[in-house]
Design a protein around this motif. Structure first.
Motif, PDB file in Angstrom:
ATOM      1  N   LYS A  20       0.810  -1.217   0.000  1.00  0.00           N
ATOM      2  CA  LYS A  20       0.000   0.000   0.000  1.00  0.00           C
ATOM      3  C   LYS A  20       0.841   1.263   0.000  1.00  0.00           C
ATOM      4  O   LYS A  20       0.359   2.351  -0.320  1.00  0.00           O
ATOM      5  N   TYR A  21       2.120   1.120   0.379  1.00  0.00           N
ATOM      6  CA  TYR A  21       3.001   2.287   0.391  1.00  0.00           C
ATOM      7  C   TYR A  21       3.694   2.506  -0.960  1.00  0.00           C
ATOM      8  O   TYR A  21       4.346   3.535  -1.158  1.00  0.00           O
ATOM      9  N   ALA A  22       3.577   1.559  -1.869  1.00  0.00           N
ATOM     10  CA  ALA A  22       4.311   1.640  -3.134  1.00  0.00           C
ATOM     11  C   ALA A  22       3.886   2.847  -3.957  1.00  0.00           C
ATOM     12  O   ALA A  22       4.733   3.581  -4.476  1.00  0.00           O
ATOM     13  N   PHE A  23       2.577   3.079  -4.073  1.00  0.00           N
ATOM     14  CA  PHE A  23       2.114   4.184  -4.911  1.00  0.00           C
ATOM     15  C   PHE A  23       2.493   5.546  -4.342  1.00  0.00           C
ATOM     16  O   PHE A  23       3.077   6.365  -5.073  1.00  0.00           O
ATOM     17  N   PRO A  24       2.199   5.848  -3.065  1.00  0.00           N
ATOM     18  CA  PRO A  24       2.617   7.170  -2.554  1.00  0.00           C
ATOM     19  C   PRO A  24       4.125   7.364  -2.587  1.00  0.00           C
ATOM     20  O   PRO A  24       4.600   8.484  -2.818  1.00  0.00           O
ATOM     21  N   LEU A  25       4.890   6.284  -2.393  1.00  0.00           N
ATOM     22  CA  LEU A  25       6.346   6.405  -2.452  1.00  0.00           C
ATOM     23  C   LEU A  25       6.800   6.727  -3.870  1.00  0.00           C
ATOM     24  O   LEU A  25       7.637   7.611  -4.078  1.00  0.00           O
ATOM     25  N   ALA A  26       6.231   6.030  -4.858  1.00  0.00           N
ATOM     26  CA  ALA A  26       6.594   6.289  -6.254  1.00  0.00           C
ATOM     27  C   ALA A  26       6.225   7.710  -6.652  1.00  0.00           C
ATOM     28  O   ALA A  26       6.997   8.400  -7.328  1.00  0.00           O
ATOM     29  N   LEU A  27       5.059   8.163  -6.232  1.00  0.00           N
ATOM     30  CA  LEU A  27       4.626   9.520  -6.555  1.00  0.00           C
ATOM     31  C   LEU A  27       5.544  10.552  -5.901  1.00  0.00           C
ATOM     32  O   LEU A  27       5.909  11.560  -6.522  1.00  0.00           O
ATOM     33  N   ALA A  28       5.930  10.285  -4.660  1.00  0.00           N
ATOM     34  CA  ALA A  28       6.833  11.204  -3.956  1.00  0.00           C
ATOM     35  C   ALA A  28       8.181  11.287  -4.666  1.00  0.00           C
ATOM     36  O   ALA A  28       8.734  12.378  -4.845  1.00  0.00           O
ATOM     37  N   VAL A  29       8.725  10.140  -5.079  1.00  0.00           N
ATOM     38  CA  VAL A  29      10.003  10.124  -5.796  1.00  0.00           C
ATOM     39  C   VAL A  29       9.885  10.905  -7.102  1.00  0.00           C
ATOM     40  O   VAL A  29      10.763  11.700  -7.456  1.00  0.00           O
ATOM     41  N   LEU A  30       8.784  10.692  -7.810  1.00  0.00           N
ATOM     42  CA  LEU A  30       8.551  11.387  -9.075  1.00  0.00           C
ATOM     43  C   LEU A  30       8.541  12.908  -8.881  1.00  0.00           C
ATOM     44  O   LEU A  30       9.201  13.654  -9.613  1.00  0.00           O
ATOM     45  N   VAL A  31       7.805  13.357  -7.881  1.00  0.00           N
ATOM     46  CA  VAL A  31       7.698  14.799  -7.617  1.00  0.00           C
ATOM     47  C   VAL A  31       9.033  15.363  -7.141  1.00  0.00           C
ATOM     48  O   VAL A  31       9.475  16.425  -7.611  1.00  0.00           O
ATOM     49  N   ILE A  32       9.692  14.665  -6.230  1.00  0.00           N
ATOM     50  CA  ILE A  32      10.959  15.158  -5.679  1.00  0.00           C
ATOM     51  C   ILE A  32      12.018  15.293  -6.761  1.00  0.00           C
ATOM     52  O   ILE A  32      12.719  16.311  -6.848  1.00  0.00           O
ATOM     53  N   PHE A  33      12.137  14.282  -7.622  1.00  0.00           N
ATOM     54  CA  PHE A  33      13.159  14.342  -8.664  1.00  0.00           C
ATOM     55  C   PHE A  33      12.897  15.496  -9.634  1.00  0.00           C
ATOM     56  O   PHE A  33      13.830  16.164 -10.077  1.00  0.00           O
ATOM     57  N   HIS A  34      11.642  15.740  -9.968  1.00  0.00           N
ATOM     58  CA  HIS A  34      11.351  16.845 -10.872  1.00  0.00           C
ATOM     59  C   HIS A  34      11.555  18.199 -10.180  1.00  0.00           C
ATOM     60  O   HIS A  34      12.003  19.161 -10.817  1.00  0.00           O
ATOM     61  N   CYS A  35      11.241  18.264  -8.897  1.00  0.00           N
ATOM     62  CA  CYS A  35      11.489  19.516  -8.156  1.00  0.00           C
ATOM     63  C   CYS A  35      12.984  19.799  -8.056  1.00  0.00           C
ATOM     64  O   CYS A  35      13.424  20.944  -8.218  1.00  0.00           O
ATOM     65  N   VAL A  36      13.763  18.758  -7.788  1.00  0.00           N
ATOM     66  CA  VAL A  36      15.214  18.923  -7.730  1.00  0.00           C
ATOM     67  C   VAL A  36      15.751  19.347  -9.094  1.00  0.00           C
ATOM     68  O   VAL A  36      16.619  20.226  -9.192  1.00  0.00           O
ATOM     69  N   GLY A  37      15.225  18.734 -10.148  1.00  0.00           N
ATOM     70  CA  GLY A  37      15.640  19.109 -11.495  1.00  0.00           C
ATOM     71  C   GLY A  37      15.321  20.561 -11.809  1.00  0.00           C
ATOM     72  O   GLY A  37      16.142  21.284 -12.389  1.00  0.00           O
ATOM     73  N   MET A  38      14.144  21.009 -11.382  1.00  0.00           N
ATOM     74  CA  MET A  38      13.764  22.401 -11.624  1.00  0.00           C
ATOM     75  C   MET A  38      14.678  23.354 -10.849  1.00  0.00           C
ATOM     76  O   MET A  38      15.138  24.361 -11.392  1.00  0.00           O
ATOM     77  N   TRP A  39      14.928  23.016  -9.588  1.00  0.00           N
ATOM     78  CA  TRP A  39      15.836  23.838  -8.784  1.00  0.00           C
ATOM     79  C   TRP A  39      17.225  23.870  -9.419  1.00  0.00           C
ATOM     80  O   TRP A  39      17.863  24.927  -9.513  1.00  0.00           O
ATOM     81  N   GLY A  40      17.682  22.718  -9.885  1.00  0.00           N
ATOM     82  CA  GLY A  40      19.011  22.640 -10.467  1.00  0.00           C
ATOM     83  C   GLY A  40      19.148  23.463 -11.729  1.00  0.00           C
ATOM     84  O   GLY A  40      20.170  24.142 -11.934  1.00  0.00           O
ATOM     85  N   LEU A  41      18.139  23.449 -12.573  1.00  0.00           N
ATOM     86  CA  LEU A  41      18.197  24.195 -13.824  1.00  0.00           C
ATOM     87  C   LEU A  41      18.058  25.697 -13.607  1.00  0.00           C
ATOM     88  O   LEU A  41      18.675  26.494 -14.314  1.00  0.00           O
ATOM     89  N   LEU A  42      17.264  26.077 -12.608  1.00  0.00           N
ATOM     90  CA  LEU A  42      16.936  27.489 -12.443  1.00  0.00           C
ATOM     91  C   LEU A  42      17.763  28.206 -11.383  1.00  0.00           C
ATOM     92  O   LEU A  42      18.092  29.392 -11.538  1.00  0.00           O
ATOM     93  N   LEU A  43      18.088  27.515 -10.302  1.00  0.00           N
ATOM     94  CA  LEU A  43      18.613  28.223  -9.133  1.00  0.00           C
ATOM     95  C   LEU A  43      19.967  27.745  -8.631  1.00  0.00           C
ATOM     96  O   LEU A  43      20.584  28.418  -7.802  1.00  0.00           O
ATOM     97  N   SER A  44      20.427  26.598  -9.079  1.00  0.00           N
ATOM     98  CA  SER A  44      21.645  26.026  -8.502  1.00  0.00           C
ATOM     99  C   SER A  44      22.911  26.752  -8.942  1.00  0.00           C
ATOM    100  O   SER A  44      23.953  26.650  -8.289  1.00  0.00           O
ATOM    101  N   GLY A  45      22.833  27.447 -10.074  1.00  0.00           N
ATOM    102  CA  GLY A  45      24.039  28.039 -10.646  1.00  0.00           C
ATOM    103  C   GLY A  45      24.860  27.053 -11.440  1.00  0.00           C
ATOM    104  O   GLY A  45      25.915  27.405 -11.986  1.00  0.00           O
ATOM    105  N   ARG A  46      24.388  25.801 -11.514  1.00  0.00           N
ATOM    106  CA  ARG A  46      25.091  24.766 -12.285  1.00  0.00           C
ATOM    107  C   ARG A  46      24.105  24.061 -13.209  1.00  0.00           C
ATOM    108  O   ARG A  46      23.937  22.837 -13.160  1.00  0.00           O
ATOM    109  N   PRO A  47      23.420  24.781 -14.097  1.00  0.00           N
ATOM    110  CA  PRO A  47      22.420  24.153 -14.949  1.00  0.00           C
ATOM    111  C   PRO A  47      22.998  23.077 -15.867  1.00  0.00           C
ATOM    112  O   PRO A  47      22.310  22.093 -16.185  1.00  0.00           O
TER     113      PRO A  47
END
Length: 227
Positions: A20-47
């Motif tokens: 039962k934890y598989a779906f929320p965990l997968a969704l969380a990973v999906l969102v986190i990785f895209h948020c990190v990617g957005m931060w990295g491209l826009l704000l990290s200074g190392r796009p």
């Protein structure tokens, strides 16, 4: 013997308990990785560094998506192979002839290439056709109309992807202008593949599919709005 039997039955119980934890965990990973990617491209200074991680993000997204596909059969394997091949070869034709989409070329951000097209492009076509096909099936419409909806959703996403792709070296257009032929070509190829999706004989209930599309759409809308 009783102890062995007890251990054997305990394992399936544990699997069921944690499933039962598989779906929320997968969704969380999906969102986190895209948020990190957005931060990295826009704000990290190392796009440039985060551009190089794009193939990993795409592979992870596909791994999560297809881990929730149920009832794998030959019809699904054939569907996946055909969509990958058609998507990839349409891009090969596009890059080398200017037909279908217009005059463009791929950069280095999407990884290894064959015939000047990143191999991951075929996987991207498969992911998008599969995800938007699932979304279109939520509508109680005739199957040809659902195919039109799926193709329209793919073009909507592409509208926001195109300027971002040019900014981050995914691909570039001649004259830095996205031609209308790109969206017409995308819709045409997408519609053919959506028609195939609707008629292919495999199980089409993947809980994660709509969220994969939504996360991708929000990701590119945010990048688009901040260019």
């Amino acid at each position: 013997m009783p102890e062995t039997t007890q251990k054997a039955t305990a394992l399936p119980d544990a699997v069921q308990r944690y499933r039962k934890y598989a779906f929320p965990l997968a969704l969380a990973v999906l969102v986190i990785f895209h948020c990190v990617g957005m931060w990295g491209l826009l704000l990290s200074g190392r796009p440039e560094f985060f551009q190089q991680l794009t193939p990993m993000n795409l592979l992870l997204t596909n791994a999560l998506l297809f881990s929730f596909h149920r009832r794998w059969n030959s019809a699904f394997v054939l569907f996946a192979a055909v969509v990958f091949a058609v998507g990839f070869l349409s891009e090969v034709i596009g890059v080398h002839t200017g037909l279908l989409f217009g005059d463009y070329s791929y950069g280095a951000a999407l990884g290894a290439k064959l015939w000047e097209v990143p191999l991951l492009i075929g996987l991207n076509w498969l992911m998008l056709v599969y995800a938007t096909g699932h979304i279109s099936n939520y509508f109680k419409l005739p199957w040809p109309v659902r195919a039109l909806v799926g193709a329209g959703l793919m073009v909507l996403l592409d509208y926001f992807i195109e300027p971002v792709a040019m900014r981050y070296d995914f691909w570039s257009w001649e004259g830095n202008h996205v031609p209308v032929s790109n969206f017409i070509g995308w819709f045409g190829v997408a519609l053919l593949l959506q028609l195939y999706f609707q008629k292919a004989g495999f199980f089409k209930q993947n809980r994660l599919a709509p969220y994969v599309y939504l996360v991708q759409l929000l990701f590119f809308i945010c990048l688009y709005s901040l260019l």
